[in-house]
Design an enzyme around this catalytic site. Sequence first.
Site, PDB file in Angstrom:
ATOM      1  CE  LYS A 134       7.055  58.025 -28.282  1.00  0.00           C
ATOM      2  NZ  LYS A 134       7.176  56.902 -27.360  1.00  0.00           N
ATOM      3  CG  ASP A 174       4.495  55.195 -29.115  1.00  0.00           C
ATOM      4  OD1 ASP A 174       4.920  55.090 -27.962  1.00  0.00           O
ATOM      5  OD2 ASP A 174       3.384  55.718 -29.350  1.00  0.00           O
TER       6      ASP A 174
HETATM    7  P1  NDP Z   1      -0.048  49.630 -30.343  1.00  0.00           P
HETATM    8  O1  NDP Z   1      -0.332  50.422 -31.560  1.00  0.00           O
HETATM    9  O2  NDP Z   1       0.709  48.371 -30.481  1.00  0.00           O
HETATM   10  O3  NDP Z   1      -1.399  49.310 -29.542  1.00  0.00           O
HETATM   11  C1  NDP Z   1      -2.294  50.282 -29.141  1.00  0.00           C
HETATM   12  C2  NDP Z   1      -3.595  49.569 -28.784  1.00  0.00           C
HETATM   13  O4  NDP Z   1      -4.473  50.476 -28.153  1.00  0.00           O
HETATM   14  C3  NDP Z   1      -4.329  49.040 -30.017  1.00  0.00           C
HETATM   15  O5  NDP Z   1      -4.875  47.782 -29.696  1.00  0.00           O
HETATM   16  C4  NDP Z   1      -5.418  50.086 -30.237  1.00  0.00           C
HETATM   17  O6  NDP Z   1      -6.584  49.579 -30.871  1.00  0.00           O
HETATM   18  C5  NDP Z   1      -5.750  50.422 -28.812  1.00  0.00           C
HETATM   19  N1  NDP Z   1      -6.406  51.719 -28.646  1.00  0.00           N
HETATM   20  C6  NDP Z   1      -6.118  52.905 -29.200  1.00  0.00           C
HETATM   21  N2  NDP Z   1      -6.961  53.852 -28.745  1.00  0.00           N
HETATM   22  C7  NDP Z   1      -7.796  53.226 -27.882  1.00  0.00           C
HETATM   23  C8  NDP Z   1      -8.868  53.652 -27.063  1.00  0.00           C
HETATM   24  N3  NDP Z   1      -9.250  54.934 -27.034  1.00  0.00           N
HETATM   25  N4  NDP Z   1      -9.485  52.732 -26.279  1.00  0.00           N
HETATM   26  C9  NDP Z   1      -9.093  51.446 -26.280  1.00  0.00           C
HETATM   27  N5  NDP Z   1      -8.094  50.985 -27.022  1.00  0.00           N
HETATM   28  C10 NDP Z   1      -7.447  51.857 -27.818  1.00  0.00           C
HETATM   29  O7  NDP Z   1       0.706  50.621 -29.341  1.00  0.00           O
HETATM   30  P2  NDP Z   1       1.646  50.243 -28.112  1.00  0.00           P
HETATM   31  O8  NDP Z   1       1.089  49.080 -27.390  1.00  0.00           O
HETATM   32  O9  NDP Z   1       3.044  50.240 -28.566  1.00  0.00           O
HETATM   33  O10 NDP Z   1       1.501  51.553 -27.211  1.00  0.00           O
HETATM   34  C11 NDP Z   1       0.429  51.733 -26.299  1.00  0.00           C
HETATM   35  C12 NDP Z   1       0.778  52.814 -25.310  1.00  0.00           C
HETATM   36  O11 NDP Z   1       1.966  52.454 -24.587  1.00  0.00           O
HETATM   37  C13 NDP Z   1       1.070  54.184 -25.902  1.00  0.00           C
HETATM   38  O12 NDP Z   1       0.683  55.178 -24.982  1.00  0.00           O
HETATM   39  C14 NDP Z   1       2.596  54.184 -26.017  1.00  0.00           C
HETATM   40  O13 NDP Z   1       3.119  55.490 -26.072  1.00  0.00           O
HETATM   41  C15 NDP Z   1       2.949  53.482 -24.723  1.00  0.00           C
HETATM   42  N6  NDP Z   1       4.276  52.868 -24.664  1.00  0.00           N
HETATM   43  C16 NDP Z   1       4.665  51.956 -25.598  1.00  0.00           C
HETATM   44  C17 NDP Z   1       5.885  51.354 -25.505  1.00  0.00           C
HETATM   45  C18 NDP Z   1       6.305  50.256 -26.431  1.00  0.00           C
HETATM   46  O14 NDP Z   1       7.343  49.653 -26.173  1.00  0.00           O
HETATM   47  N7  NDP Z   1       5.555  49.948 -27.473  1.00  0.00           N
HETATM   48  C19 NDP Z   1       6.863  51.749 -24.449  1.00  0.00           C
HETATM   49  C20 NDP Z   1       6.293  52.638 -23.452  1.00  0.00           C
HETATM   50  C21 NDP Z   1       5.075  53.204 -23.601  1.00  0.00           C
HETATM   51  P3  NDP Z   1      -6.596  49.155 -32.433  1.00  0.00           P
HETATM   52  O15 NDP Z   1      -5.899  47.829 -32.458  1.00  0.00           O
HETATM   53  O16 NDP Z   1      -8.037  49.088 -32.736  1.00  0.00           O
HETATM   54  O17 NDP Z   1      -5.845  50.225 -33.145  1.00  0.00           O
END
Ligand code: NDP
Length: 453
Positions: A134, A174
């Site tokens: 990672k 991520d």
């Molecule tokens: P993104 O950056 O695409 O999206 C993250 C989202 O979460 C954004 O909309 C962000 O808001 C929001 N966010 C961040 N902090 C908070 C909070 N405290 N409360 C509410 N919303 C919040 O990331 P991903 O979707 O890729 O990843 C999300 C999670 O999934 C992470 O934990 C990642 O490690 C995990 N993951 C991702 C994978 C992938 O394929 N992408 C695979 C497996 C796990 P804003 O838009 O305002 O920034």
Amino acid sequence: MTTIKQKKAESYVNNVIEQVKEKNPNQPEFYQAVQEMAHSLIPLFERVPHYMDYAILERMVEPDRMITFRVAWSDDDGVIHVNRGFRVQFNNAIGPYKGGLRFDPSVNESIVKFLGFDQIFKNALTDQAIGGGKGGSDFDPKGKSDMEIMRFTQSFMNELSKYIGPNVDVPAGDIGVGGREIDFMVGQYKRLRGAFEKGAFTGKGIDVGGSLMRTESTGYGAVYFAEQMLKHEESDVEGKKVIVSGAGKVSLYAMEKAVELGATVVACSDSSGYIFNEDGLDVSAIKQIKEEERKQISSYLDYDENATFHEEGRIWEVKCDLAFPCATQNELDEDDAKQLVENGVTAVVEGANMPCTEKAIQYLQNNDVRFGPGKAANAGGVAVSALEMAQNSSRVYWSFDEIDGMLKDIMADIYKKSASAAKEYDVEGDLISGANIAAFKKVADVMVAQGII
Ligand code: NDP
């Protein structure tokens, strides 16, 4: 009654956890991940003590290497900034290191190590030949122009390129890293290497060599996993009220699939607050706002006059049957769990990595809420990344439907493996322990076979 074998296993696990704390000061997220994993392995160590003799857990908690580096870049006004880059190469027993890159101001060694450690086991559950890694940076992509993002990622790649490659370490996206960032990295890596090595990254744009369905895979996979869990209770996603935290790559596609299967998604959030509509949110409008316009979620009210935006308060207050925490680590605590239980939630499925605190999980499990752990439930993303690597190597590309079919099978298999390991080790119904044991065994057996390294 506690047996001698059980005492020995418990004391071994506690020693390893203590050592991790001592050797890695101020890394709370990393201890949290190790602690959760290690405690659930006690029943396995009781029955198969040779894993302790081979010091497998001690070896697993120590990464193969942790790389940190300076990333200097200049913004559109010519001002120079310095960020820190990270890559942890945790374990490559079963394949090249594999895991995403996160760009967010909160990124530090503890976050990268918790994610890298969990990634070893998540990847093992997919049955694809990929190890755990990672990385990322404390760079904040929010509000940056495309050119700033490009200059930052090029500088990041100038250093990271020394350590990666299709058979060595294969990064993906991520939080804060999507197709745009990956494609910039592919461009810079190609320039530095003087070769077109598509397989050095996954999550690429389709024309850059990416796989169909990689974008959708984590969110869709989490819902397929939920379907498997509910099937066991003779239920399904159809007709359920769903809430999904976040509005990023995972959340958007978890919502899309839940709606496709007949659920009503009543709330989702981003870092600014949450939106709610009792009759269901329009997921395509949310996608437009977050993926195209790159705006905050409150803009949704321009599309839907019946929706409300809540800047204060927490999404977990919204009444639902199914909750998918899909935003970030430790976003759902014990108070949130109590609120969900009071409102009648029946299942919580982790789309994000470690979104629920240990106390929240305990509370949910003690109150008969079915719990889908992230390591298993969000493994669909990395599984399709491995399919992207396979397509890049063979130069044969599969259709969306073919990959969707493979993803469904992989998620069903992960559920089955986790549920049957839980049953075998007398923790029936506990998918956290089941997933951890099944994944650990797979990597541990290979480590034993490969000798003391
Ligand atoms: P993104 O950056 O695409 O999206 C993250 C989202 O979460 C954004 O909309 C962000 O808001 C929001 N966010 C961040 N902090 C908070 C909070 N405290 N409360 C509410 N919303 C919040 O990331 P991903 O979707 O890729 O990843 C999300 C999670 O999934 C992470 O934990 C990642 O490690 C995990 N993951 C991702 C994978 C992938 O394929 N992408 C695979 C497996 C796990 P804003 O838009 O305002 O920034």
